[in-house]
Design a protein around this motif. Sequence first.
Motif: not given
Length: 614
Positions: A4, A6, A11, A338, A371-373, A378, A405, A461
């Motif tokens: 990831r 960060c 994403n 992540q 968390t936004k990750y 995904y 990424s 986000s």
Amino acid sequence: MLNRVCSVLINLTVLSVLVIATVATGCSSGSGSTTGTNGGAISTGGTFSTGGTTSAGGSTGGGTTGGTSGGGTGGAGGSSNTGGTSGSTSPAPTTGLSLFFSDLTSGPNSGGQSGKGAYVTVFGNGFGDTQGASTVTIGGGTADNYPIWTKTKITFQLGGSAKTGAIVVHVVGNGDSNALPFTVRAGAIYFVTENGNDSNDGSFANPWKTIPKAKNAILAGDIAYLGKSAGDTLAQTVEDSSSPYRCALGMSTNDGTNSGTANAPKALVAYPGASVTIGVISGLERGILTPAITGTFDHWVISQLSIRGETEAIDLEGGAVDWRIVGNDISCPNGSGQSGCVTGGQGDNTAGLKFLGNVVHDAAASVTTITKYYHGIYFGSDHIELGWNTVRDGKTCRAIQFHDSGGPNEFDLVVHDNVIHGTVCDGLNFASVDPSQGAVIAYNNVIYDVGQGPDPSDGSSDYACIYVANITNQGSPGSGNVQLYNNTLYNCGSRSTGSSGAIALASGPVGIQMDDNLIVALTNEGYFSSDTGSSPKIIGSNNLLYGGGTLPSVLTSSVSDDPMFVATTSHDFHLTSTSPAVDHGKTTSATTDIDGNLRPQGSAFDIGAYELVK
């Protein structure tokens, strides 16, 4: 898990490869990848639910599936015997007769139980509550027996009459379905039961005991059925000693390659009516893992299991080309970091993935810090199809995200006929994509109650039903348009920040072409986020936009009236006969709707994911 970056705040989710098949008796369906005149794939349409399986022989077996999903669509529900939660209830889909997909696309018609070959499961709609005198044919030969027959799911054993050709369902009083391709070929069939022995030969009479034994022993073209009778329970919830990478089932064989072939995949399939669990929600990081080691783990079928993980239920980190993941119940309530509950590597690591008819639910639902990750699904690879899935009720940032990424922007991604609801940030995020290299498409999706917040602990986000983030981490920026058509979007972005709305587009070289989408905005919600970029502009026509104020000038031939859904309180987004969405769409490549109904039913396509059946 993916590497990831960060510093990247957004994403994106990219999904690919859409389904096309042969046509029988006026219905379209199938499998494979193709693009249509609207810049996207031609769909078989339709969604399904696998709740309440019933054996033709009088026994019942829910297997690892059950329950229906919101909005009248969905995939497999929760496992009744393994702690899974079932899908939220919804109205029954309205449809004629349609096949969507099968778990196996090839297999032997001899060997296995009673010498009658492989069990195959097909998913679709309109099969009838019970079998009665209805049948399934394979290459013109009638299936031998039917341990499961419901409106939306049939499991049959091939038998000696099956031949290479089309799977067709023949329903008394409702005609013949469209066709799905199937190849009869050589291959061995094995069985695993709780009371078996790994020193046995794995036959029906002398089954193995553990799932890792089956994973390590089967050869290309072989199928291992987990269980040997309806009601069997089987679990692999400790670390796989043959692939010790903090996973319940590592797909390597003692640190070596473990692959099928394109024409003869390896398969792990729940026996009809059995309940099979791989992984746990706490104490072991992953359920199923392809480890990032030397070797390949390509060409597998994983069907109708309950798959759990503390962080990842499925992690295709190592080589995992041409996987077919079908009808599974997947959950990671303690997920964080992540990653995603279902995730994979980057580049072409998961090329050819077909992720069909699964329910991914309650990801990160038990965490106290968002968390936004961390996301429901995904992926960072090209050439992916996500169809007929339900992704729901998590405290993930995105329900589905595609972002690479470490490599060039993604392409050949198709997301269709999914139901997505109940997530913190975006429902669907196409972060780093390049439609000029291959179509990037979302159609026939129902997305609702997403973008509700709160802000994740590690920063704010975007909060949209669908977001195109225009990120490039490696290589040249993308170009062209993401294609969005015949989606129904409701209650998107109630977080009500400048980054909230039904559609969000970051400034950059990739734009959006949107046609025949139905968007309902509630109080303080907008059609587009206020920070949506002005270059390139969003373009499109024949969308129904209601409740969000002034219609966007960049869209033409818009409809602005109440869509007259059947019942928003129960998330039934079917259209009533007085809906202004009826017959006011344009022709797109979505030739069937999310229920499998042919378009158009009237003088023109209807707007949104549902076609009014007339």
